[in-house]
Write a protein that holds these residues in place. Structure first.
Motif, PDB file in Angstrom:
ATOM      1  N   ALA A  92      21.669 155.289  29.977  1.00  0.00           N
ATOM      2  CA  ALA A  92      21.797 155.397  28.486  1.00  0.00           C
ATOM      3  C   ALA A  92      20.285 155.592  27.984  1.00  0.00           C
ATOM      4  CB  ALA A  92      22.402 154.238  27.629  1.00  0.00           C
ATOM      5  N   GLU A  93      19.929 156.693  27.472  1.00  0.00           N
ATOM      6  CA  GLU A  93      18.746 156.810  26.750  1.00  0.00           C
ATOM      7  C   GLU A  93      18.663 156.267  25.479  1.00  0.00           C
ATOM      8  OE1 GLU A  93      16.264 160.743  28.620  1.00  0.00           O
ATOM      9  OE2 GLU A  93      17.579 160.758  26.633  1.00  0.00           O
ATOM     10  N   THR A  96      17.708 158.590  22.053  1.00  0.00           N
ATOM     11  CA  THR A  96      18.410 159.931  22.042  1.00  0.00           C
ATOM     12  C   THR A  96      19.921 159.743  21.770  1.00  0.00           C
ATOM     13  OG1 THR A  96      18.610 160.238  24.496  1.00  0.00           O
ATOM     14  CG2 THR A  96      16.547 160.983  23.636  1.00  0.00           C
ATOM     15  N   GLY A  97      20.415 158.716  22.438  1.00  0.00           N
ATOM     16  CA  GLY A  97      21.823 158.593  22.441  1.00  0.00           C
ATOM     17  C   GLY A  97      22.615 159.347  23.682  1.00  0.00           C
ATOM     18  N   ARG A  98      21.712 159.920  24.431  1.00  0.00           N
ATOM     19  CA  ARG A  98      22.295 160.621  25.513  1.00  0.00           C
ATOM     20  C   ARG A  98      22.706 159.641  26.717  1.00  0.00           C
ATOM     21  NH1 ARG A  98      19.010 165.254  28.035  1.00  0.00           N
ATOM     22  NH2 ARG A  98      17.557 163.831  28.433  1.00  0.00           N
ATOM     23  N   LEU A 100      23.077 159.770  30.826  1.00  0.00           N
ATOM     24  CA  LEU A 100      22.948 160.742  31.864  1.00  0.00           C
ATOM     25  C   LEU A 100      23.355 160.280  33.213  1.00  0.00           C
ATOM     26  CD1 LEU A 100      19.004 161.260  30.911  1.00  0.00           C
ATOM     27  CD2 LEU A 100      21.124 162.616  30.311  1.00  0.00           C
ATOM     28  N   GLU A 116      23.264 165.455  31.855  1.00  0.00           N
ATOM     29  CA  GLU A 116      23.950 164.682  30.561  1.00  0.00           C
ATOM     30  C   GLU A 116      25.293 164.833  30.516  1.00  0.00           C
ATOM     31  OE1 GLU A 116      24.301 165.801  25.696  1.00  0.00           O
ATOM     32  OE2 GLU A 116      22.147 165.767  26.925  1.00  0.00           O
ATOM     33  N   SER A 119      27.069 162.254  24.803  1.00  0.00           N
ATOM     34  CA  SER A 119      25.997 162.003  23.659  1.00  0.00           C
ATOM     35  C   SER A 119      26.420 161.429  22.613  1.00  0.00           C
ATOM     36  CB  SER A 119      25.095 163.349  23.520  1.00  0.00           C
ATOM     37  OG  SER A 119      24.038 163.161  22.654  1.00  0.00           O
TER      38      SER A 119
END
Length: 373
Positions: A92-93, A96-98, A100, A116, A119
């Motif tokens: 989790a980033e 950004t809410g992404r 991966l 990705e 998200s």
């Protein structure tokens, strides 16, 4: 960063490409996360070694190709929780809410660009965003994932499905200028444990009417109304929650006076195992062969904590591994190869280098968790 985190699962299956036509497509071949935890040091079978062939040429060089062979992914935004999945991980980033997908590589191949797979909209200001992720216990069949996120109005738990919008599971967790981080972990295949921050208000952590600063339990969470059970109160800023390899769980959090490692016994008793008055910034945790590994942000290291296998008491100071090598660490998960994978958070509040932020493999220290780096 469960810890978390988190769920910190070992699902020994091959991963397939999961990004199709811009929609999240989770790999449905993963098995239940309730398998034996990978180990860092300790007793048991020898962990599988990372694939390396000394006859291969040196790693290529170039932008976003870290020469360190233990770096799995580079040039990301600051990471938070991550989950070991097969030979790789979902990461989790935070801002950004992404989410991966990253994979390890051999000595001749550069890091692959993270893929990705999902998200979710988040409020990434202050310490908010997406804090932790965990797979559904039946991920192999339903492809579902749960996430702890910050929105414009609160902190909450959402469920992500393949190609669908995030569905709220638990809302109304207090949001503040600080203390928004949370963590998730399954204690059983039907019980989801949730660690919530105090939103910068220690009084909320002691208030039975507030969801802030609590360890909560949700039975068979589903989309719609869920009523959590309070297991423990008095949590500060969340580090992580992770299983101890048996029937209990480890909890890390930060208070104004100290950072703490606590142990939750199967009967629901939460007791302090170790404290750090110097507040090194405890974060993600994951069970090891003889204790627990904890990512440290201010300490810029992985702390290897040895614990009694029966009482889970900690009587010796943690060993610091890879200190000052990768900067600030936050998420942690045990990988199938016996190492611990961590996320870095240098772009957020550290001193980012050329390849930050990264996912890094930290191999077992020689001699087990208490051995030298």
């Amino acid at each position: 960063m469960s810890s978390g985190i988190a769920g910190r699962v070992a699902v020994g299956v091959a991963l397939s490409t999961v990004l199709l036509a811009g929609c999240a497509r989770f790999d449905e071949s993963a098995s239940s996360p309730f398998t034996t935890e990978p180990q860092l040091g300790g007793s048991g079978a020898e962990p599988k070694k990372p694939q390396e062939d000394p006859s291969q040429p040196p790693r290529p060089t170039g932008p976003c190709i870290d020469p360190d062979p233990n770096v799995i992914a580079t040039c990301m935004e600051s990471g938070a929780g991550l989950i070991a999945v097969g030979e790789g991980a979902f990461v989790a980033e935070r801002k950004t809410g992404r989410i991966l997908q990253v994979k390890p590589v051999d000595a001749s191949t550069p890091q692959e660009t993270p893929v990705e797979i999902a998200s979710v909209p988040v409020d990434g200001s202050a310490d908010g965003g997406i804090s932790d992720i965990v797979l559904s216990p039946t991920f192999g069949e339903d492809g579902l994932m749960y996430a702890y996120i910050t929105t414009g109005s609160d902190n909450r738990i959402v469920r992500l499905s393949k190609g669908g919008a995030a569905k709220p599971i638990l809302t109304g967790i207090p949001k503040g200028a600080t203390g928004n981080r949370g963590a998730l972990e399954w204690s059983t295949p039907t019980q989801l444990m949730i660690l919530t921050g105090d939103a910068g208000n220690p009084r909320a952590a002691a208030d039975p009417g507030s969801l802030g600063g609590k360890l909560l339990r949700l039975e068979s969470p589903s989309a719609g109304a869920n009523t959590p059970q309070v297991v423990a109160s008095g949590i500060g800023s969340v580090g992580d929650i992770c299983r101890d390899g048996k029937e209990g769980m480890w909890v890390t959090d930060r208070t104004a006076a100290e950072d703490r490692l606590q142990h939750l016994s199967p009967d629901g008793t939460l007791s302090v195992s170790w404290t750090w008055p110097d507040r090194p910034g405890v974060g993600g945790c994951t069970a090891t062969g003889d204790g627990v590994g904890i990512a440290l942000s201010e300490g810029k290291a992985l702390a290897a904590v040895a614990a009694d296998p029966n009482t889970f008491a900690v009587t010796t100071a943690p060993t610091l591994i890879a200190q000052d090598k990768y900067g600030k660490l936050l998420g942690a998960t045990a990988s199938a190869d016996g190492s611990i994978w961590v996320t870095t958070t240098n772009k957020t509040d550290g001193e980012p280098g050329e390849f930050d932020d990264r996912v890094v493999r930290i191999p077992p220290p020689q001699g087990g968790a208490g051995g030298p780096d």
